[in-house]
Design a protein around this motif. Structure first.
Motif, mmCIF file in Angstrom:
data_model
loop_
_atom_site.group_PDB
_atom_site.id
_atom_site.type_symbol
_atom_site.label_atom_id
_atom_site.label_comp_id
_atom_site.label_asym_id
_atom_site.label_seq_id
_atom_site.Cartn_x
_atom_site.Cartn_y
_atom_site.Cartn_z
ATOM 1 N N LYS A 54 0.805 -1.222 0.000
ATOM 2 C CA LYS A 54 0.000 0.000 0.000
ATOM 3 C C LYS A 54 0.834 1.266 0.000
ATOM 4 N N ASP A 55 2.132 1.100 0.040
ATOM 5 C CA ASP A 55 3.033 2.252 0.041
ATOM 6 C C ASP A 55 4.037 2.121 -1.098
ATOM 7 N N GLY A 56 4.718 3.209 -1.370
ATOM 8 C CA GLY A 56 5.744 3.188 -2.406
ATOM 9 C C GLY A 56 5.207 3.558 -3.771
ATOM 10 N N ASP A 57 6.098 3.570 -4.740
ATOM 11 C CA ASP A 57 5.760 3.946 -6.103
ATOM 12 C C ASP A 57 4.984 2.823 -6.790
ATOM 13 N N VAL A 58 3.820 3.157 -7.322
ATOM 14 C CA VAL A 58 2.971 2.143 -7.944
ATOM 15 C C VAL A 58 3.666 1.509 -9.146
ATOM 16 N N ALA A 59 4.252 2.345 -10.002
ATOM 17 C CA ALA A 59 4.909 1.836 -11.206
ATOM 18 C C ALA A 59 6.041 0.876 -10.851
ATOM 19 N N ALA A 60 6.810 1.213 -9.835
ATOM 20 C CA ALA A 60 7.926 0.360 -9.422
ATOM 21 C C ALA A 60 7.413 -0.948 -8.839
ATOM 22 N N ASN A 61 6.381 -0.866 -8.007
ATOM 23 C CA ASN A 61 5.820 -2.081 -7.410
ATOM 24 C C ASN A 61 5.160 -2.972 -8.454
ATOM 25 N N TRP A 62 4.579 -2.337 -9.474
ATOM 26 C CA TRP A 62 3.870 -3.106 -10.493
ATOM 27 C C TRP A 62 4.815 -3.908 -11.381
ATOM 28 N N GLU A 63 6.068 -3.547 -11.421
ATOM 29 C CA GLU A 63 7.035 -4.280 -12.236
ATOM 30 C C GLU A 63 7.177 -5.727 -11.775
ATOM 31 N N ASN A 64 6.765 -5.988 -10.546
ATOM 32 C CA ASN A 64 6.867 -7.339 -9.991
ATOM 33 C C ASN A 64 5.561 -8.121 -10.135
ATOM 34 N N VAL A 65 4.611 -7.566 -10.890
ATOM 35 C CA VAL A 65 3.308 -8.208 -11.073
ATOM 36 C C VAL A 65 3.151 -8.636 -12.524
ATOM 37 N N ASN A 66 2.743 -9.881 -12.736
ATOM 38 C CA ASN A 66 2.505 -10.398 -14.086
ATOM 39 C C ASN A 66 1.018 -10.687 -14.274
ATOM 40 N N ASP A 67 0.508 -10.329 -15.446
ATOM 41 C CA ASP A 67 -0.904 -10.517 -15.776
ATOM 42 C C ASP A 67 -1.037 -11.756 -16.658
ATOM 43 N N PHE A 68 -1.770 -12.761 -16.173
ATOM 44 C CA PHE A 68 -1.939 -14.004 -16.908
ATOM 45 C C PHE A 68 -3.416 -14.270 -17.214
ATOM 46 N N ILE A 69 -3.644 -15.159 -18.178
ATOM 47 C CA ILE A 69 -4.964 -15.679 -18.485
ATOM 48 C C ILE A 69 -4.971 -17.155 -18.106
ATOM 49 N N LEU A 70 -6.000 -17.575 -17.390
ATOM 50 C CA LEU A 70 -6.128 -18.976 -16.999
ATOM 51 C C LEU A 70 -6.749 -19.770 -18.140
ATOM 52 N N ASN A 71 -6.021 -20.751 -18.641
ATOM 53 C CA ASN A 71 -6.502 -21.580 -19.747
ATOM 54 C C ASN A 71 -7.383 -22.715 -19.230
ATOM 55 N N ALA A 72 -8.107 -23.337 -20.159
ATOM 56 C CA ALA A 72 -9.032 -24.409 -19.800
ATOM 57 C C ALA A 72 -8.312 -25.616 -19.205
ATOM 58 N N ASP A 73 -7.040 -25.807 -19.572
ATOM 59 C CA ASP A 73 -6.310 -26.962 -19.050
ATOM 60 C C ASP A 73 -5.613 -26.661 -17.725
ATOM 61 N N GLY A 74 -5.866 -25.482 -17.173
ATOM 62 C CA GLY A 74 -5.295 -25.142 -15.884
ATOM 63 C C GLY A 74 -3.969 -24.430 -15.937
ATOM 64 N N THR A 75 -3.419 -24.227 -17.128
ATOM 65 C CA THR A 75 -2.147 -23.525 -17.263
ATOM 66 C C THR A 75 -2.385 -22.024 -17.384
ATOM 67 N N LEU A 76 -1.332 -21.265 -17.175
ATOM 68 C CA LEU A 76 -1.403 -19.815 -17.275
ATOM 69 C C LEU A 76 -0.648 -19.328 -18.503
ATOM 70 N N SER A 77 -1.275 -18.413 -19.243
ATOM 71 C CA SER A 77 -0.622 -17.801 -20.399
ATOM 72 C C SER A 77 -0.514 -16.303 -20.168
ATOM 73 N N ALA A 78 0.620 -15.720 -20.563
ATOM 74 C CA ALA A 78 0.819 -14.288 -20.379
ATOM 75 C C ALA A 78 -0.229 -13.499 -21.162
ATOM 76 N N TYR A 79 -0.826 -12.507 -20.521
ATOM 77 C CA TYR A 79 -1.799 -11.635 -21.180
ATOM 78 C C TYR A 79 -1.050 -10.439 -21.747
ATOM 79 N N ASP A 80 -1.163 -10.238 -23.048
ATOM 80 C CA ASP A 80 -0.426 -9.154 -23.683
ATOM 81 C C ASP A 80 -1.345 -8.105 -24.298
ATOM 82 N N GLY A 81 -2.620 -8.103 -23.892
ATOM 83 C CA GLY A 81 -3.567 -7.120 -24.406
ATOM 84 C C GLY A 81 -3.535 -5.834 -23.600
ATOM 85 N N GLU A 82 -4.479 -4.952 -23.896
ATOM 86 C CA GLU A 82 -4.605 -3.691 -23.172
ATOM 87 C C GLU A 82 -4.968 -3.975 -21.715
ATOM 88 N N PHE A 83 -4.303 -3.295 -20.794
ATOM 89 C CA PHE A 83 -4.574 -3.511 -19.377
ATOM 90 C C PHE A 83 -6.032 -3.204 -19.076
#
Length: 235
Positions: A54-83
């Protein structure tokens, strides 16, 4: 020119309306990009808040967050669309992954309905994908001092370390204030905010149903599994 005539009044008013409308449209257009970025920034803050960041620079903290899509087989794929800043109009199951103090955490959005309008939130799970690490809840118009209290720490912090599912069923629940019978998975609802509390409970059960973690012999596998019965949030 007769400034007291109806024609003058109508003409003057029409010109002023056109000028004001043009200025408002120009300002709105000029600020649109900035407004969009502010909405994205606020959404990222909400996700980070679920991770107890809840503290610190949002942009810097967000660099450690990855956005994935959950596939039907239970695996995760990187989401590369518009946030995305709204997850009520998509069939894609987003999962945010981050490392907090060297431990893997997973965050996913939930959407539902409160007493007066939409409610939403983000639920962060520990690496076992079955215990809560943190939560964030928001609302559009719940009653101040009552349903709106779902945003307060005294409510959100109750979810920490609660169990999400048992035997293939979502057990994480919000119960009537003072009626907790199983502290391992239940939290107290808001006193005086019964309908909003029920909305949070239904939101969690509905959305988490789509992200059930398959449990076999109490061992949590590394893959996510989607429930056979996919349910869409009612908002």
């Amino acid at each position: 020119m007769n400034t007291n005539s109806n024609a003058y009044t109508i003409g003057y008013a029409s010109i002023m309306v056109i000028i004001v409308a043009f200025l408002l449209a120009f300002i709105s257009s000029s600020l649109k990009e900035k407004q969009t970025e502010n909405v994205k920034l606020d959404t990222k803050k909400q996700i980070l808040s679920a991770l107890n960041i809840k503290d610190g620079d949002v942009a810097a903290n967000w660099e450690n967050v990855n956005d994935f899509i959950l596939n039907a087989d239970g695996t995760l794929s990187a989401y590369d669309g518009e946030f995305k800043t709204n997850y009520s109009d998509t069939t894609e199951l987003h999962v945010f992954e981050s490392n907090v103090n060297g431990e893997k955490k997973y965050v996913f959005p939930v959407r539902g309905a409160g007493l007066w309008g939409p409610i939403w939130g983000y639920v962060a799970l520990n690496a076992d994908k079955n215990t809560v690490y943190g939560t964030y809840f928001g609302h559009e118009g719940e009653t101040p001092g009552l349903g709106a209290e779902i945003t307060k720490p005294f409510f959100t912090e109750q979810f920490v370390d609660k169990t999400v599912s048992k035997d293939g069923n979502i057990v994480l629940s919000v119960v009537k204030n003072g009626k907790v019978s199983d502290p391992s998975c239940e939290v107290d609802g808001i006193s005086g905010g019964t309908i909003t509390s029920k909305g949070v409970d239904e939101m969690l059960k509905t959305c988490l149903k789509r992200l059930l973690v398959k449990s076999e012999m109490n061992m949590i596998p590394t893959k996510w599994m989607i429930s056979q019965k996919s349910v869409t949030a009612n908002i």
